[in-house]
Scaffold this motif. Structure first.
Motif, PDB file in Angstrom:
ATOM      1  N   ARG A 116       0.732  -1.137   0.140  1.00 50.01           N
ATOM      2  CA  ARG A 116      -0.117  -0.024   0.038  1.00 50.01           C
ATOM      3  C   ARG A 116       0.788   1.149   0.030  1.00 50.01           C
ATOM      4  NH1 ARG A 116      -5.024   0.484   3.943  1.00 50.01           N
ATOM      5  NH2 ARG A 116      -5.899  -0.476   2.127  1.00 50.01           N
ATOM      6  N   PHE A 117       0.240   2.362  -0.926  1.00 52.01           N
ATOM      7  CA  PHE A 117       0.838   3.652  -0.760  1.00 52.01           C
ATOM      8  C   PHE A 117      -0.267   4.383  -0.134  1.00 52.01           C
ATOM      9  CE2 PHE A 117       4.621   5.631  -1.732  1.00 52.01           C
ATOM     10  CZ  PHE A 117       5.255   5.126  -3.107  1.00 52.01           C
ATOM     11  N   THR A 118      -0.100   5.247   1.048  1.00 54.02           N
ATOM     12  CA  THR A 118      -0.988   6.123   1.426  1.00 54.02           C
ATOM     13  C   THR A 118      -0.717   7.462   0.851  1.00 54.02           C
ATOM     14  OG1 THR A 118       0.550   6.872   3.580  1.00 54.02           O
ATOM     15  CG2 THR A 118      -0.800   4.799   3.810  1.00 54.02           C
ATOM     16  N   VAL A 119      -1.793   8.329   1.377  1.00 56.50           N
ATOM     17  CA  VAL A 119      -1.714   9.707   1.098  1.00 56.50           C
ATOM     18  C   VAL A 119      -0.327  10.367   1.447  1.00 56.50           C
ATOM     19  CG1 VAL A 119      -3.105  10.686   2.994  1.00 56.50           C
ATOM     20  CG2 VAL A 119      -2.975  11.665   0.854  1.00 56.50           C
ATOM     21  N   SER A 120       0.066  10.124   2.736  1.00 62.68           N
ATOM     22  CA  SER A 120       1.306  10.512   3.413  1.00 62.68           C
ATOM     23  C   SER A 120       2.546  10.206   2.481  1.00 62.68           C
ATOM     24  CB  SER A 120       1.199  10.430   4.797  1.00 62.68           C
ATOM     25  OG  SER A 120       1.353   9.283   4.930  1.00 62.68           O
ATOM     26  N   ASP A 121       2.417   9.205   1.560  1.00 63.03           N
ATOM     27  CA  ASP A 121       3.489   8.523   0.895  1.00 63.03           C
ATOM     28  C   ASP A 121       4.277   7.424   1.617  1.00 63.03           C
ATOM     29  OD1 ASP A 121       4.642  11.007  -1.425  1.00 63.03           O
ATOM     30  OD2 ASP A 121       3.186   9.625  -1.594  1.00 63.03           O
ATOM     31  N   SER A 122       3.613   6.961   2.851  1.00 55.23           N
ATOM     32  CA  SER A 122       4.290   5.872   3.609  1.00 55.23           C
ATOM     33  C   SER A 122       3.616   4.747   2.821  1.00 55.23           C
ATOM     34  CB  SER A 122       3.714   5.959   4.932  1.00 55.23           C
ATOM     35  OG  SER A 122       2.337   6.018   5.072  1.00 55.23           O
ATOM     36  N   THR A 123       4.507   3.445   3.103  1.00 51.42           N
ATOM     37  CA  THR A 123       4.382   2.391   2.447  1.00 51.42           C
ATOM     38  C   THR A 123       3.959   1.184   3.480  1.00 51.42           C
ATOM     39  OG1 THR A 123       6.748   1.827   2.107  1.00 51.42           O
ATOM     40  CG2 THR A 123       5.521   2.886   0.253  1.00 51.42           C
ATOM     41  N   TYR A 124       3.215   0.182   2.967  1.00 49.56           N
ATOM     42  CA  TYR A 124       2.909  -0.725   3.896  1.00 49.56           C
ATOM     43  C   TYR A 124       3.126  -2.080   3.243  1.00 49.56           C
ATOM     44  CZ  TYR A 124       0.116  -4.505   6.190  1.00 49.56           C
ATOM     45  OH  TYR A 124      -0.407  -5.802   6.540  1.00 49.56           O
ATOM     46  N   TYR A 125       3.875  -3.139   3.642  1.00 47.45           N
ATOM     47  CA  TYR A 125       3.925  -4.562   2.881  1.00 47.45           C
ATOM     48  C   TYR A 125       3.343  -5.762   4.070  1.00 47.45           C
ATOM     49  CZ  TYR A 125       7.144  -1.926  -0.048  1.00 47.45           C
ATOM     50  OH  TYR A 125       7.556  -1.080  -0.906  1.00 47.45           O
ATOM     51  N   ILE A 126       2.694  -6.630   3.616  1.00 49.50           N
ATOM     52  CA  ILE A 126       2.584  -7.809   4.315  1.00 49.50           C
ATOM     53  C   ILE A 126       3.891  -8.593   4.337  1.00 49.50           C
ATOM     54  CG2 ILE A 126       0.388  -8.035   3.577  1.00 49.50           C
ATOM     55  CD1 ILE A 126       1.130 -10.227   1.717  1.00 49.50           C
ATOM     56  N   ASP A 127       3.943  -9.131   5.652  1.00 49.63           N
ATOM     57  CA  ASP A 127       5.244  -9.805   6.014  1.00 49.63           C
ATOM     58  C   ASP A 127       5.916 -10.677   5.014  1.00 49.63           C
ATOM     59  OD1 ASP A 127       4.543 -10.093   9.542  1.00 49.63           O
ATOM     60  OD2 ASP A 127       5.129  -8.476   8.516  1.00 49.63           O
ATOM     61  N   SER A 128       4.930 -11.447   4.328  1.00 46.67           N
ATOM     62  CA  SER A 128       5.458 -12.444   3.540  1.00 46.67           C
ATOM     63  C   SER A 128       6.247 -11.942   2.174  1.00 46.67           C
ATOM     64  CB  SER A 128       4.287 -13.399   2.991  1.00 46.67           C
ATOM     65  OG  SER A 128       3.286 -12.775   2.317  1.00 46.67           O
ATOM     66  N   VAL A 129       5.877 -10.457   1.908  1.00 44.15           N
ATOM     67  CA  VAL A 129       6.659 -10.165   0.542  1.00 44.15           C
ATOM     68  C   VAL A 129       7.655  -8.842   1.204  1.00 44.15           C
ATOM     69  CG1 VAL A 129       4.521 -10.242  -0.529  1.00 44.15           C
ATOM     70  CG2 VAL A 129       5.104  -8.007   0.310  1.00 44.15           C
ATOM     71  N   LYS A 130       7.690  -8.499   2.210  1.00 44.16           N
ATOM     72  CA  LYS A 130       8.952  -7.329   2.986  1.00 44.16           C
ATOM     73  C   LYS A 130      10.121  -7.888   2.510  1.00 44.16           C
ATOM     74  CE  LYS A 130       6.478  -5.576   6.908  1.00 44.16           C
ATOM     75  NZ  LYS A 130       6.352  -5.743   8.313  1.00 44.16           N
ATOM     76  N   ASP A 131      10.962  -7.105   1.875  1.00 43.41           N
ATOM     77  CA  ASP A 131      12.290  -7.246   1.376  1.00 43.41           C
ATOM     78  C   ASP A 131      12.370  -8.020   0.038  1.00 43.41           C
ATOM     79  OD1 ASP A 131      13.404  -7.905   4.690  1.00 43.41           O
ATOM     80  OD2 ASP A 131      13.384  -6.046   3.513  1.00 43.41           O
ATOM     81  N   ARG A 132      11.121  -8.352  -0.530  1.00 47.14           N
ATOM     82  CA  ARG A 132      11.167  -8.985  -1.765  1.00 47.14           C
ATOM     83  C   ARG A 132      10.239  -8.091  -2.949  1.00 47.14           C
ATOM     84  NH1 ARG A 132       8.545 -13.598  -2.809  1.00 47.14           N
ATOM     85  NH2 ARG A 132       7.271 -13.291  -1.111  1.00 47.14           N
ATOM     86  N   PHE A 133       9.312  -7.473  -2.272  1.00 46.04           N
ATOM     87  CA  PHE A 133       8.392  -6.444  -3.538  1.00 46.04           C
ATOM     88  C   PHE A 133       8.487  -5.102  -3.066  1.00 46.04           C
ATOM     89  CE2 PHE A 133       4.796  -9.728  -3.963  1.00 46.04           C
ATOM     90  CZ  PHE A 133       5.736 -10.674  -4.454  1.00 46.04           C
ATOM     91  N   THR A 134       8.469  -4.360  -3.879  1.00 48.57           N
ATOM     92  CA  THR A 134       8.691  -2.869  -3.940  1.00 48.57           C
ATOM     93  C   THR A 134       7.372  -2.119  -4.465  1.00 48.57           C
ATOM     94  OG1 THR A 134      10.932  -2.874  -3.411  1.00 48.57           O
ATOM     95  CG2 THR A 134      10.013  -0.748  -3.958  1.00 48.57           C
ATOM     96  N   ILE A 135       6.737  -1.263  -3.714  1.00 52.66           N
ATOM     97  CA  ILE A 135       5.658  -0.504  -4.334  1.00 52.66           C
ATOM     98  C   ILE A 135       6.091   0.970  -4.702  1.00 52.66           C
ATOM     99  CG2 ILE A 135       4.577   0.349  -2.313  1.00 52.66           C
ATOM    100  CD1 ILE A 135       2.007  -0.052  -3.663  1.00 52.66           C
ATOM    101  N   SER A 136       5.870   1.612  -5.936  1.00 53.62           N
ATOM    102  CA  SER A 136       6.571   2.863  -6.457  1.00 53.62           C
ATOM    103  C   SER A 136       5.441   3.241  -7.294  1.00 53.62           C
ATOM    104  CB  SER A 136       7.752   2.674  -6.975  1.00 53.62           C
ATOM    105  OG  SER A 136       7.591   1.842  -8.146  1.00 53.62           O
ATOM    106  N   ARG A 137       5.561   4.476  -7.637  1.00 52.68           N
ATOM    107  CA  ARG A 137       4.624   5.218  -8.860  1.00 52.68           C
ATOM    108  C   ARG A 137       5.543   6.054  -9.437  1.00 52.68           C
ATOM    109  NH1 ARG A 137       0.871   7.562  -3.825  1.00 52.68           N
ATOM    110  NH2 ARG A 137       2.317   9.351  -3.406  1.00 52.68           N
ATOM    111  N   ASP A 138       4.806   6.536 -10.704  1.00 50.69           N
ATOM    112  CA  ASP A 138       5.209   7.508 -11.500  1.00 50.69           C
ATOM    113  C   ASP A 138       4.067   8.583 -11.575  1.00 50.69           C
ATOM    114  OD1 ASP A 138       5.943   9.165 -13.549  1.00 50.69           O
ATOM    115  OD2 ASP A 138       7.160   7.684 -14.587  1.00 50.69           O
ATOM    116  N   ASN A 139       4.284   9.746 -10.903  1.00 54.19           N
ATOM    117  CA  ASN A 139       3.276  10.579 -10.959  1.00 54.19           C
ATOM    118  C   ASN A 139       3.009  11.374 -12.049  1.00 54.19           C
ATOM    119  OD1 ASN A 139       2.443   9.997  -7.940  1.00 54.19           O
ATOM    120  ND2 ASN A 139       4.203  11.553  -7.423  1.00 54.19           N
ATOM    121  N   ALA A 140       4.090  11.485 -12.868  1.00 52.24           N
ATOM    122  CA  ALA A 140       3.864  12.016 -14.040  1.00 52.24           C
ATOM    123  C   ALA A 140       3.329  11.146 -15.327  1.00 52.24           C
ATOM    124  CB  ALA A 140       5.214  12.474 -14.741  1.00 52.24           C
TER     125      ALA A 140
END
Length: 115
Positions: A50-74
């Motif tokens: 998850r990406f929140t409105v404050s730009d913080s991120t959340y991951y479930i434990d099983s994907v931490k350190d393996r998955f990365t959420i990001s975005r291109d605002n443009a």
């Protein structure tokens, strides 16, 4: 409203990587939360990242350190970089967005990880 279109799924061997993309039909301005969910056969849909409105991120434990959420605002694209994939990551992956009090999902993209 928001239309979301996922892409980037496919078949990959265990240990491999994939990058999922989710193209939104509008600017991210005003979208409070952007998520990646997944649903494996016979299981409930689960929040992966998850990406929140404050730009913080959340991951479930099983994907931490393996998955990365990001975005291109443009480009109005949300990404999920997945590495060190495991067979248990096999699922349909959906992006989701909370906009003006309503939640929207895309149609999903299949990710299959072979052992």
């Amino acid at each position: 409203q928001v239309q979301l279109v996922e892409s980037g799924g496919g078949l990959v061997q265990a240990g491999g990587s994939l990058r999922l993309s989710c193209a939104a039909s509008r600017t991210f301005f005003g979208i409070n939360i952007m998520d990646w969910y997944r649903q494996a056969p016979g299981k409930q849909r689960e929040l992966v990242a998850r990406f929140t409105v404050s730009d913080s991120t959340y991951y479930i434990d099983s994907v931490k350190d393996r998955f990365t959420i990001s975005r291109d605002n443009a480009k109005n694209i949300l990404y999920l970089q997945m590495s060190s994939l495991k067979p248990e990551d096999t699922a349909v992956y959906y992006c989701g967005a909370l906009f003006l009090g309503k939640y929207y999902y895309g149609q999903g993209t299949q990710v299959t990880v072979s052992s």
